[in-house]
Design a protein around this motif. Structure first.
Motif, PDB file in Angstrom:
ATOM      1  N   MET A   1     -50.949   4.873 -25.429  1.00  0.00           N
ATOM      2  CA  MET A   1     -50.386   4.076 -24.327  1.00  0.00           C
ATOM      3  C   MET A   1     -49.691   4.983 -23.298  1.00  0.00           C
ATOM      4  O   MET A   1     -49.100   5.990 -23.667  1.00  0.00           O
ATOM      5  CB  MET A   1     -49.380   3.071 -24.901  1.00  0.00           C
ATOM      6  N   ALA A   2     -49.778   4.606 -22.041  1.00  0.00           N
ATOM      7  CA  ALA A   2     -49.158   5.410 -20.979  1.00  0.00           C
ATOM      8  C   ALA A   2     -47.645   5.475 -21.165  1.00  0.00           C
ATOM      9  O   ALA A   2     -47.030   4.537 -21.668  1.00  0.00           O
ATOM     10  CB  ALA A   2     -49.478   4.771 -19.632  1.00  0.00           C
ATOM     11  N   GLU A   3     -47.074   6.594 -20.765  1.00  0.00           N
ATOM     12  CA  GLU A   3     -45.622   6.749 -20.924  1.00  0.00           C
ATOM     13  C   GLU A   3     -44.907   6.583 -19.583  1.00  0.00           C
ATOM     14  O   GLU A   3     -45.467   6.858 -18.519  1.00  0.00           O
ATOM     15  CB  GLU A   3     -45.324   8.118 -21.532  1.00  0.00           C
ATOM     16  N   VAL A   4     -43.673   6.108 -19.688  1.00  0.00           N
ATOM     17  CA  VAL A   4     -42.845   5.859 -18.498  1.00  0.00           C
ATOM     18  C   VAL A   4     -41.561   6.661 -18.659  1.00  0.00           C
ATOM     19  O   VAL A   4     -40.880   6.528 -19.686  1.00  0.00           O
ATOM     20  CB  VAL A   4     -42.455   4.363 -18.397  1.00  0.00           C
ATOM     21  N   LEU A   5     -41.225   7.479 -17.693  1.00  0.00           N
ATOM     22  CA  LEU A   5     -39.971   8.237 -17.789  1.00  0.00           C
ATOM     23  C   LEU A   5     -38.807   7.369 -17.338  1.00  0.00           C
ATOM     24  O   LEU A   5     -38.891   6.692 -16.305  1.00  0.00           O
ATOM     25  CB  LEU A   5     -40.021   9.481 -16.905  1.00  0.00           C
ATOM     26  N   VAL A   6     -37.735   7.413 -18.117  1.00  0.00           N
ATOM     27  CA  VAL A   6     -36.520   6.674 -17.766  1.00  0.00           C
ATOM     28  C   VAL A   6     -35.372   7.668 -17.691  1.00  0.00           C
ATOM     29  O   VAL A   6     -35.043   8.318 -18.696  1.00  0.00           O
ATOM     30  CB  VAL A   6     -36.220   5.571 -18.815  1.00  0.00           C
TER      31      VAL A   6
ATOM     32  N   PRO B   1     -41.561   3.812 -23.134  1.00  0.00           N
ATOM     33  CA  PRO B   1     -40.452   4.514 -22.482  1.00  0.00           C
ATOM     34  C   PRO B   1     -40.158   5.877 -23.115  1.00  0.00           C
ATOM     35  O   PRO B   1     -40.034   5.989 -24.328  1.00  0.00           O
ATOM     36  CB  PRO B   1     -39.262   3.570 -22.695  1.00  0.00           C
ATOM     37  N   VAL B   2     -40.039   6.870 -22.279  1.00  0.00           N
ATOM     38  CA  VAL B   2     -39.581   8.199 -22.699  1.00  0.00           C
ATOM     39  C   VAL B   2     -38.315   8.478 -21.892  1.00  0.00           C
ATOM     40  O   VAL B   2     -38.362   8.536 -20.659  1.00  0.00           O
ATOM     41  CB  VAL B   2     -40.640   9.282 -22.407  1.00  0.00           C
ATOM     42  N   ALA B   3     -37.186   8.607 -22.596  1.00  0.00           N
ATOM     43  CA  ALA B   3     -35.913   8.780 -21.890  1.00  0.00           C
ATOM     44  C   ALA B   3     -35.683  10.259 -21.577  1.00  0.00           C
ATOM     45  O   ALA B   3     -36.052  11.126 -22.371  1.00  0.00           O
ATOM     46  CB  ALA B   3     -34.781   8.241 -22.759  1.00  0.00           C
ATOM     47  N   VAL B   4     -35.071  10.524 -20.444  1.00  0.00           N
ATOM     48  CA  VAL B   4     -34.708  11.910 -20.086  1.00  0.00           C
ATOM     49  C   VAL B   4     -33.190  11.989 -20.051  1.00  0.00           C
ATOM     50  O   VAL B   4     -32.538  11.362 -19.208  1.00  0.00           O
ATOM     51  CB  VAL B   4     -35.291  12.300 -18.711  1.00  0.00           C
ATOM     52  N   HIS B   5     -32.627  12.724 -21.013  1.00  0.00           N
ATOM     53  CA  HIS B   5     -31.172  12.815 -21.154  1.00  0.00           C
ATOM     54  C   HIS B   5     -30.717  14.216 -20.775  1.00  0.00           C
ATOM     55  O   HIS B   5     -31.110  15.192 -21.414  1.00  0.00           O
ATOM     56  CB  HIS B   5     -30.791  12.505 -22.607  1.00  0.00           C
ATOM     57  N   LEU B   6     -29.884  14.311 -19.762  1.00  0.00           N
ATOM     58  CA  LEU B   6     -29.425  15.616 -19.291  1.00  0.00           C
ATOM     59  C   LEU B   6     -27.925  15.739 -19.523  1.00  0.00           C
ATOM     60  O   LEU B   6     -27.180  14.801 -19.236  1.00  0.00           O
ATOM     61  CB  LEU B   6     -29.748  15.768 -17.801  1.00  0.00           C
ATOM     62  N   GLY B   7     -27.492  16.869 -20.059  1.00  0.00           N
ATOM     63  CA  GLY B   7     -26.072  17.065 -20.344  1.00  0.00           C
ATOM     64  C   GLY B   7     -25.788  16.841 -21.817  1.00  0.00           C
ATOM     65  O   GLY B   7     -26.710  16.654 -22.622  1.00  0.00           O
ATOM     66  N   PRO B   8     -24.477  16.831 -22.180  1.00  0.00           N
ATOM     67  CA  PRO B   8     -24.133  16.743 -23.605  1.00  0.00           C
ATOM     68  C   PRO B   8     -24.353  15.340 -24.181  1.00  0.00           C
ATOM     69  O   PRO B   8     -24.429  14.362 -23.440  1.00  0.00           O
ATOM     70  CB  PRO B   8     -22.633  17.080 -23.610  1.00  0.00           C
ATOM     71  N   GLY B   9     -24.451  15.266 -25.514  1.00  0.00           N
ATOM     72  CA  GLY B   9     -24.448  13.963 -26.197  1.00  0.00           C
ATOM     73  C   GLY B   9     -25.814  13.351 -26.434  1.00  0.00           C
ATOM     74  O   GLY B   9     -25.913  12.156 -26.715  1.00  0.00           O
TER      75      GLY B   9
ATOM     76  N   VAL C   1     -45.038  15.150 -19.276  1.00  0.00           N
ATOM     77  CA  VAL C   1     -45.414  13.831 -19.802  1.00  0.00           C
ATOM     78  C   VAL C   1     -46.569  13.174 -19.039  1.00  0.00           C
ATOM     79  O   VAL C   1     -47.299  12.363 -19.602  1.00  0.00           O
ATOM     80  CB  VAL C   1     -44.158  12.909 -19.774  1.00  0.00           C
ATOM     81  N   SER C   2     -46.745  13.492 -17.759  1.00  0.00           N
ATOM     82  CA  SER C   2     -47.698  12.780 -16.885  1.00  0.00           C
ATOM     83  C   SER C   2     -47.469  11.261 -16.955  1.00  0.00           C
ATOM     84  O   SER C   2     -48.343  10.505 -17.408  1.00  0.00           O
ATOM     85  CB  SER C   2     -49.148  13.083 -17.278  1.00  0.00           C
ATOM     86  N   PRO C   3     -46.299  10.814 -16.549  1.00  0.00           N
ATOM     87  CA  PRO C   3     -45.951   9.401 -16.701  1.00  0.00           C
ATOM     88  C   PRO C   3     -46.670   8.494 -15.694  1.00  0.00           C
ATOM     89  O   PRO C   3     -47.146   8.980 -14.661  1.00  0.00           O
ATOM     90  CB  PRO C   3     -44.441   9.390 -16.422  1.00  0.00           C
ATOM     91  N   VAL C   4     -46.682   7.187 -16.002  1.00  0.00           N
ATOM     92  CA  VAL C   4     -47.231   6.223 -15.030  1.00  0.00           C
ATOM     93  C   VAL C   4     -46.169   5.830 -14.007  1.00  0.00           C
ATOM     94  O   VAL C   4     -46.491   5.269 -12.953  1.00  0.00           O
ATOM     95  CB  VAL C   4     -47.786   4.936 -15.694  1.00  0.00           C
ATOM     96  N   ALA C   5     -44.918   6.122 -14.323  1.00  0.00           N
ATOM     97  CA  ALA C   5     -43.830   5.857 -13.368  1.00  0.00           C
ATOM     98  C   ALA C   5     -42.575   6.578 -13.842  1.00  0.00           C
ATOM     99  O   ALA C   5     -42.461   6.929 -15.020  1.00  0.00           O
ATOM    100  CB  ALA C   5     -43.550   4.360 -13.260  1.00  0.00           C
ATOM    101  N   VAL C   6     -41.665   6.801 -12.914  1.00  0.00           N
ATOM    102  CA  VAL C   6     -40.338   7.329 -13.254  1.00  0.00           C
ATOM    103  C   VAL C   6     -39.332   6.289 -12.789  1.00  0.00           C
ATOM    104  O   VAL C   6     -39.319   5.909 -11.609  1.00  0.00           O
ATOM    105  CB  VAL C   6     -40.054   8.672 -12.535  1.00  0.00           C
ATOM    106  N   LEU C   7     -38.500   5.804 -13.714  1.00  0.00           N
ATOM    107  CA  LEU C   7     -37.506   4.787 -13.370  1.00  0.00           C
ATOM    108  C   LEU C   7     -36.113   5.407 -13.374  1.00  0.00           C
ATOM    109  O   LEU C   7     -35.755   6.144 -14.291  1.00  0.00           O
ATOM    110  CB  LEU C   7     -37.549   3.629 -14.370  1.00  0.00           C
ATOM    111  N   VAL C   8     -35.338   5.074 -12.344  1.00  0.00           N
ATOM    112  CA  VAL C   8     -34.000   5.646 -12.176  1.00  0.00           C
ATOM    113  C   VAL C   8     -33.064   4.499 -11.778  1.00  0.00           C
ATOM    114  O   VAL C   8     -33.454   3.639 -10.984  1.00  0.00           O
ATOM    115  CB  VAL C   8     -34.021   6.717 -11.046  1.00  0.00           C
ATOM    116  N   PRO C   9     -31.838   4.453 -12.327  1.00  0.00           N
ATOM    117  CA  PRO C   9     -30.917   3.395 -11.892  1.00  0.00           C
ATOM    118  C   PRO C   9     -30.577   3.546 -10.408  1.00  0.00           C
ATOM    119  O   PRO C   9     -30.440   4.657  -9.904  1.00  0.00           O
ATOM    120  CB  PRO C   9     -29.664   3.621 -12.749  1.00  0.00           C
TER     121      PRO C   9
END
Ligand code: FAD
Length: 318
Positions: free
Chosen positions: A1-6, A32-40, A83-91
């Motif tokens: 299935m296609a992946e979506v960056l969050v 959904p594939v989450a992108v977490h930047l920074g600590p935690g 990842v070659s996502p189908v979309a990148v979602l950002v708040p």
């Protein structure tokens, strides 16, 4: 299935609600594939996995904390390449929109900002937006490149959807612009104990009808009885009755809560532009002809000095 960056908006690993809403929307169009930047990242991965993230791409470096958004754009670009996502979602926060705009430029992609809904389409994700001071609702899709889409807080419910949420390290090479603007100090805003205006599920606002800074206490009391944020019209802000940071509208903040209660606000187009996508709108106004009544779900024609305290008392008894 296609992946979506969050893109994960978090404070030291504590994931903020708009990101969990993005995961709900992301699941409609892919994994959904989450992108977490920074600590935690490890702590965040548990929550992200519980809400549908199959993978968490994590990177930590001083650049993310010490410099403005460019290092984060570098990281998202690296994630998109991996990842070659189908979309990148950002708040749709101020920072999120700047990151999204820069990322779209880097990827040579189209961008949609302030989406209020998202669904899968045959030719890519279709986003709903409100346009021209909320006079129109549009549905659009990006026709070039990987769609970069910012989504307004409160546009989707937070839903539990267990997934693995495996943490994987993301390799990021920072470009020379990454350290171009250093953060020299941060001044945390004094906490009111109320939710952030743009993220609140309920917003209670006051306008010129509140008739004085001292009277905003009745707006705050209603807000506190509901666990809501407080908003204000520009007339109230310009009069110095409430801080500019709480202004809702075209030149203020754009909110999209589950419930918006406008008190003593006429409903000028510039105010509507910032709140018309609210799910349920209630107005209290003594003028039955006030334009705000054209868009409300429930309207009370009456004096706010009588209606609002009664409403507050009634809510407190429940
Ligand atoms: P009014 O229009 O004066 O309405 C007050 C209302 O209170 C009236 O309907 C009245 O019937 C009611 N009322 C009075 N007393 C009572 C009472 N006791 N009980 C119940 N009801 C009562 N405005 C914004 O809000 N946000 C923006 O971001 C914004 N940006 C703008 C940008 C531009 C370029 C311009 C030109 C204008 C902008 N404005 C904005 C201003 C906007 O046009 C209106 O002037 C403003 O929204 C009016 O605020 P208000 O509804 O509080 O006041």
């Amino acid at each position: 299935m296609a992946e979506v960056l969050v893109y994960v908006d978090h404070v030291d690993g504590a994931v903020r609600k708009p990101t969990l809403e993005l995961l709900t929307l992301a699941r409609r169009i892919g994994e959904p594939v989450a992108v977490h930047l920074g600590p935690g990242a490890d702590a965040a991965a548990t929550v992200l996995g519980e809400h549908g993230a199959t993978r968490v791409l994590a990177a930590d470096a001083p650049e993310f904390a010490d410099y403005l958004v460019v290092p984060k754009v570098d990281a998202l670009q690296a994630a998109a390449a991996a990842v070659s996502p189908v979309a990148v979602l950002v708040p749709s926060s101020a920072e999120g929109k700047e990151i999204a705009a820069r990322l779209a430029l880097r990827l040579g992609s189209g961008i949609i900002t302030d989406a209020t809904d998202l669904e899968a389409g045959d030719e890519g994700p279709v986003a709903t937006q409100s346009a021209f001071a909320a006079a129109f609702t549009t549905r659009s899709r990006v026709s070039h490149g990987v769609p970069v889409i910012t989504v307004k807080p409160n546009s989707a419910p937070v839903e539990a959807a267990p997934a693995t949420g495996t943490v994987e390290q993301l390799q990021v090479t920072f470009g020379e612009l990454a350290t171009g603007t250093k953060i020299v100090s941060r001044t945390p805003r004094e906490s009111t104990g109320r939710p952030e205006l743009t993220e609140a599920a309920i917003v209670v606002s006051g306008g010129r009808g509140v008739n004085g800074a001292e009277n905003f206490s009745i707006i705050e009391a209603l807000a506190d009885s509901l666990g809501a944020a407080v908003g204000a019209s520009r007339a109230a802000v310009d009069a110095g009755w409430y801080p500019h940071t709480n202004q809702v509208g075209q030149t203020g903040k754009s909110v999209s809560p589950q419930l918006y209660i406008a008190n003593g606000i006429s409903g000028a187009i510039q105010h509507r532009a910032g709140m018309q996508t609210s799910k349920t709108i209630v107005a209290v106004n003594k003028d039955a002809e006030a334009p705000i009544f054209d868009l409300v779900d429930y309207g009370v024609v009456g004096d706010l000095f009588q209606v609002v305290p009664q409403l507050t008392e009634e809510i407190k008894t429940r």
